[in-house]
Design a protein around this motif. Structure first.
Motif, mmCIF file in Angstrom:
data_model
loop_
_atom_site.group_PDB
_atom_site.id
_atom_site.type_symbol
_atom_site.label_atom_id
_atom_site.label_comp_id
_atom_site.label_asym_id
_atom_site.label_seq_id
_atom_site.Cartn_x
_atom_site.Cartn_y
_atom_site.Cartn_z
ATOM 1 N N TYR A 139 0.835 -1.202 0.000
ATOM 2 C CA TYR A 139 0.000 0.000 0.000
ATOM 3 C C TYR A 139 0.867 1.249 0.000
ATOM 4 C CZ TYR A 139 -3.613 -3.326 1.231
ATOM 5 O OH TYR A 139 -4.457 -4.402 1.227
ATOM 6 N N ASP A 140 0.615 2.123 -0.968
ATOM 7 C CA ASP A 140 1.315 3.406 -1.039
ATOM 8 C C ASP A 140 0.445 4.446 -0.343
ATOM 9 O OD1 ASP A 140 2.582 5.793 -1.576
ATOM 10 O OD2 ASP A 140 2.408 5.635 -3.755
ATOM 11 N N ILE A 141 0.859 4.851 0.844
ATOM 12 C CA ILE A 141 0.084 5.824 1.614
ATOM 13 C C ILE A 141 0.818 7.156 1.717
ATOM 14 C CG2 ILE A 141 -1.209 4.082 2.909
ATOM 15 C CD1 ILE A 141 0.770 4.718 5.278
ATOM 16 N N SER A 142 1.753 7.398 0.813
ATOM 17 C CA SER A 142 2.554 8.625 0.889
ATOM 18 C C SER A 142 1.696 9.882 0.849
ATOM 19 C CB SER A 142 3.602 8.648 -0.226
ATOM 20 O OG SER A 142 2.987 8.516 -1.497
ATOM 21 N N GLY A 143 0.537 9.803 0.213
ATOM 22 C CA GLY A 143 -0.366 10.959 0.174
ATOM 23 C C GLY A 143 -0.950 11.319 1.527
ATOM 24 N N LEU A 144 -0.768 10.456 2.511
ATOM 25 C CA LEU A 144 -1.287 10.719 3.862
ATOM 26 C C LEU A 144 -0.353 11.569 4.711
ATOM 27 C CD1 LEU A 144 -2.694 7.309 5.164
ATOM 28 C CD2 LEU A 144 -3.978 9.320 4.458
#
Length: 143
Positions: free
Chosen positions: A126-131
């Protein structure tokens, strides 16, 4: 069942079936968390049926539905103590596993470094870098 381990305390998965519950118990999970509302899409298993299977298998059951794409601070406020106090390891599920991962990340941001959280999520797929901005805000809330 597509189980994605975040760390030794929590794994996430896309929607599970009633039959998957016995496998989750066999794999050693102690708590099953549903972050998906009933009737979110046609054909999804009922949460009551999954709950019954969880109890039959001796798993703790937590039904904490969260609207996809609209995770509120109140949702995080409910998730953080639940995940802290739940019997481990926990298997949390929703439609794709992303919502569970976001809930975990935002609650973990209150006590863990962001980079560690990003790495664990990325290792689980899961890429959650936008969080990052929301995680920084949660880091201010040590509650």
């Amino acid at each position: 069942m597509d189980i994605r381990k975040i760390d030794d305390t929590i794994s996430v998965a896309p929607q599970i079936s009633v039959d998957d519950v016995a496998e989750a118990a066999r794999l050693g999970f102690k708590t099953l968390v549903a972050n998906r509302p009933d009737h979110e899409e046609p054909g999804q298993p009922s949460m009551a049926d999954i709950e019954a299977a969880a109890k039959e298998q001796g798993l703790e059951w937590v039904y904490m539905p969260v609207e996809s794409g609209n995770i509120t601070d109140e949702d995080v406020d409910r998730f953080a103590p639940m995940i802290r106090d739940a019997a481990k390891p926990v298997l949390a599920f929703c439609r794709s596993g992303t919502r569970c991962t976001v809930l975990w990340a935002l609650s973990a941001a209150r006590s863990n470094p962001a980079q560690e959280i990003f790495t664990k999520a990325r290792n689980a797929g899961y890429d959650i870098s936008g969080l990052a901005p929301r995680m920084a805000q949660q880091a201010q809330n040590k509650g």
